[in-house]
Design an enzyme around this catalytic site. Sequence first.
Site, short mmCIF file in Angstrom:
data_model
loop_
_atom_site.label_atom_id
_atom_site.label_comp_id
_atom_site.label_asym_id
_atom_site.label_seq_id
_atom_site.Cartn_x
_atom_site.Cartn_y
_atom_site.Cartn_z
CE LYS A 1 14.31 48.11 -28.96
NZ LYS A 1 12.92 48.51 -28.76
CE1 TYR B 1 10.60 52.01 -28.34
CE2 TYR B 1 9.65 52.83 -30.36
CZ TYR B 1 10.75 52.61 -29.56
OH TYR B 1 11.99 52.99 -29.99
NE ARG C 1 10.53 48.44 -52.91
CZ ARG C 1 9.67 48.46 -53.94
NH1 ARG C 1 8.45 48.00 -53.79
NH2 ARG C 1 10.04 48.94 -55.11
#
Length: 402
Positions: free
Chosen positions: A211, A114, A61
């Site tokens: 994307k 978005y 992390r």
Amino acid sequence: MHNTEHSVGINTLAVHAGESPDPATGASAPDIVMSTTFIAEPDATFSVEGFDEETPYIYTRWGNPTVAQLERKVAALEEAEGCIAFASGMAAISALFFHALGAGDHLVMSDVAYAAASEMANELLPRMGVRVTKVNMSDLAELRAAITPETKLVYAETPCNPLLRLTDIAAVATIAHDAGARLAVDSTFATPVVTRPLALGADYVIHSLTKYLGGHGDAIGGALLGPAAELAPLRKKVAIRTGGILSPFNAWLIMRGISTLPLRMRAHAAGAGAVARFLEAHPKVTQVMYPGLPSHPQHELARRQMRSFSGMLTFQVADGPVAARLLAERLRIIHYAVSLGHHRSLVFYLPTLDMLTTSFHLTAEQEASYRAFAGDGIFRLSVGIEDPDDLCADLEQALAPL
Ligand SMILES: *Cc1c(COP(=O)(O)O)cnc(C)c1O
């Protein structure tokens, strides 16, 4: 590739930047290091306060070698000092908001962005004490009028999802900086192949790696880029603590996708140009929006700000819902599905009323601008890298009964 990252061409960068052969095995392709933890030195600290970009790996992390290779690659492509990878584009956007905004601060955001980012600004940010003003970012007077002494961040998306309306990044950067605010640009639709927001004056760039960068529809991820002096504390105080970090496996998939990004973007732009011209000539299509078409209201800005016009277009027909059913049932190559930027073509219908109810709460003037681009609804078409003739034929046969 570390010393030459900024002096070679984009095709070379896409293949080599950030990666290096494994020193232990000589493996040429990047390894996937799935380990969550790393053998520590006896004096290693458990406190994130002592953490910096040079700290050895301790826990995934905090940092991971595979994810770090991806971060270096995206930073090199965007010519950014720093990059932090996240579990999704939305995790990158959330981390930026946490970093840049606190109670009492003001955010000026594009009225059309978005959907999830817009919805976050409608509900979550005001609950945290952040005041939000939404403006049409292509109207510089509206932006100037919205800025107050409390404005800390201006947030734009260009080309914006789903309208493909453009924002003049250099002009907006000047206005934001004159007011002492920072500018963030979501450049997901453009990619670093098409536009470099940082070179135009933006302070931060956001990508949904899901994307074009990943490019194959098989890994969700996000990235935030900007000055190293800010991203280091952002990683320490926000990314590590909010925890929306990218899986090493997804980092590896996305890195592999990026290797062919410049090639794919050439195919996306060529295909989208061909499909846009086909649709513009189609008797049942009433409007096509593609930044590369001279009919796009901001075509001049597109030519100035975009190296190619990417692969996204929208179109309208007289009866959207009927056409949506036809496309969903009859398309053989193009998938009727959300998302975008994949090697596969994707199309989806976005009814204006739905968008205005759920995501975009607009003033009358802003709604007029939305409708100028979207009418009662638009088909958002992400043109893939298939043969453009096949895509046109697929649309032709699917729309035939209209
Ligand atoms: C998809 C998308 C996002 C969100 O990305 P996720 O990876 O789905 O969280 C943000 N901005 C734009 C422009 C997008 O297209």
